[in-house]
Design an enzyme around this catalytic site. Structure first.
Site, PDB file in Angstrom:
ATOM      1  N   CYS A 209       7.945   7.756  11.212  1.00 15.00           N
ATOM      2  CA  CYS A 209       8.961   8.786  10.944  1.00 15.00           C
ATOM      3  C   CYS A 209       8.834   9.985  11.875  1.00 15.00           C
ATOM      4  O   CYS A 209       9.814  10.423  12.481  1.00 15.00           O
ATOM      5  CB  CYS A 209       8.930   9.211   9.472  1.00 15.00           C
ATOM      6  N   HIS A 265       7.197  12.634   4.734  1.00 14.40           N
ATOM      7  CA  HIS A 265       8.257  11.972   5.488  1.00 14.40           C
ATOM      8  C   HIS A 265       9.140  13.025   6.154  1.00 14.40           C
ATOM      9  O   HIS A 265       9.261  14.161   5.683  1.00 14.40           O
ATOM     10  CB  HIS A 265       9.102  11.100   4.562  1.00 14.40           C
ATOM     11  N   HIS A 277      16.694   8.341  10.168  1.00 15.31           N
ATOM     12  CA  HIS A 277      15.226   8.378  10.085  1.00 15.31           C
ATOM     13  C   HIS A 277      14.658   6.980  10.278  1.00 15.31           C
ATOM     14  O   HIS A 277      15.378   5.975  10.232  1.00 15.31           O
ATOM     15  CB  HIS A 277      14.788   8.956   8.744  1.00 15.31           C
TER      16      HIS A 277
END
Length: 310
Positions: A209, A265, A277
C-alpha cells in the site's frame, strides 16, 4: 568484514530488502540471485508464501536498478544497507535492511545533472551493441550520458547502456521524476490497476500500500516517507471529517479499532468519494467507493503533499 558509509548501487532490476539474512526462504532463491528472475519467483509464491512475507516480517522494502544505498556491513554473502532515497524513522539516513551482496555493486562515482526515468510499466535496456540486457520497471532512474535518435545513453551498474526512448523521460533529479501534481500521481497509479499486491513491493512487479503511494509520488516529483504511518505524519493534515476539503491525490489513512489503532493502510483519494489503493495480499490495485466499506469506519487521517513546481 565491516564497511562504513560506502555508496553502492542496486545491480539487478529489483532487489528485495530483507529483515535479516535468515528471512529469505528456499522458495525465494529466484528472487535473491544475480541475475534475478522476478517472474519465476513471483509465480512460485502462492497466497500462503506471499502472506508469510508479511506475517513473519521477512521483507522491509525493495530497491530498483541503479538505486543508491549505503553499505554499513558485509557478513558472508549479505550486505546490511540503508536505502538513502527512502525516508524512514528507522534510520535517519534512509530505510535499513539486508540485501544479497550479489545484487549490489560499488558505485563508480558517476556524475550527471540529468537522469533518465522510466515512465512506462517496463522498458528494455540494451547493450551498446544493441543486444537485450535487462527489462527495467517503472520509476527506475539512471544517469544520462548522451542520446541518439533512438536511445538515451545511460550509466548503469553494468556500464554504459542504451534505454529505448519510448516510455522514458529526462529529469534533473536522481531521486524523482519531474515535479507535477499529486493529481498526476493518481493518474499514473491507474496504469497499475489489477497489479497484484506484494508485501514490501516497490516496483511495477507488485506494490504494497505505501509502496504504491510512495512510487506514484516519486514519479510526480516528490519524495515521501516509505511507510504509511510516517506518510501520514509528514504531510499537511486535512480535516478527515470534511470530504469536501479533500483533493484528488490526498493520502487517506486507515487503522483498526475504528481508526484509533496505529496506521495500517494508505491509499490515494481518487475524487467522487473513491480511493485507488493496493489493498492486501491476494488482491490487486483497485478503485473503490469508500461508502459502505470498512475503510469508511477506519479512516484515521488525510494528508496532502505538493511537489515544488517551477
Amino acid at each position: 568484514m565491516t564497511v562504513l558509509n560506502n555508496l553502492w548501487r542496486c545491480a539487478v532490476p529489483v532487489a528485495t530488502v530483507w529483515t535479516s539474512p535468515a528471512s529469505a526462504r528456499d522458495i525465494d532463491v529466484a528472487g535473491t540471485g544475480n541475475p534475478v528472475n522476478l517472474v519465476k519467483w513471483l509465480e512460485a509464491l502462492q497466497y500462503k508464501e506471499r502472506l508469510d512475507l508479511c506475517e513473519e516480517n521477512r521483507v522491509q522494502t525493495q530497491l530498483l536498478y541503479g538505486e543508491e544505498v549505503i553499505v554499513d556491513e558485509i557478513i558472508k554473502d549479505w550486505a546490511k544497507i540503508v536505502a538513502i532515497h527512502q525516508p524512514s524513522a528507522k534510520d535517519q539516513r534512509g530505510y535499513p535492511g539486508w540485501v544479497p551482496l550479489t545484487q549490489l555493486i560499488e558505485s563508480n562515482g558517476s556524475e550527471s545533472n540529468k537522469f533518465a526515468i522510466i515512465t512506462a510499466d517496463k522498458v528494455q535496456l540494451w547493450t551498446e551493441d544493441e543486444m537485450p540486457l535487462l527489462v527495467l520497471p517503472f520509476n527506475t532512474i539512471l544517469p544520462l550520458r548522451d542520446e541518439s535518435l533512438k536511445y538515451y545513453h545511460v550509466d548503469t551498474p553494468n556500464g554504459k547502456a542504451y534505454l529505448s526512448k519510448n516510455g522514458v523521460e529526462i529529469t534533473s533529479s536522481r531521486a524523482t521524476g519531474n515535479p507535477t501534481t499529486m493529481e498526476q500521481a493518481v493518474i499514473k497509479g491507474t496504469a497499475f490497476l489489477d497489479l497484484p499486491y506484494f508485501w514490501g513491493g516497490m516496483s511495477s512487479y507488485g506494490y504494497d500500500c505505501s509502496g504504491f503511494t510512495y512510487n506514484m509520488a516519486k514519479a510526480s516529483g516528490i519524495i515521501i516517507p516509505r511507510d504509511a504511518g510516517e506518510q501520514k505524519e509528514a504531510g499537511q493534515a486535512i480535516d478527515k471529517g470534511n470530504p469536501d476539503e479533500w483533493r484528488i491525490g490526498d493520502l487517506l489513512f486507515f487503522a483498526n479499532d475504528f481508526g484509533r489503532a496505529p496506521v495500517r493502510h494508505v491509499g490515494f483519494y481518487f475524487g467522487g468519494g473513491k480511493m485507488i489503493h493496493s489493498p492486501q495480499t491476494g488482491k490487486t490495485v483497485e478503485i473503490i467507493h469508500l461508502s459502505g466499506t470498512k475503510f469508511e469506519e477506519e479512516l484515521c487521517g488525510v494528508s496532502r503533499y505538493q511537489a515544488e513546481l517551477g
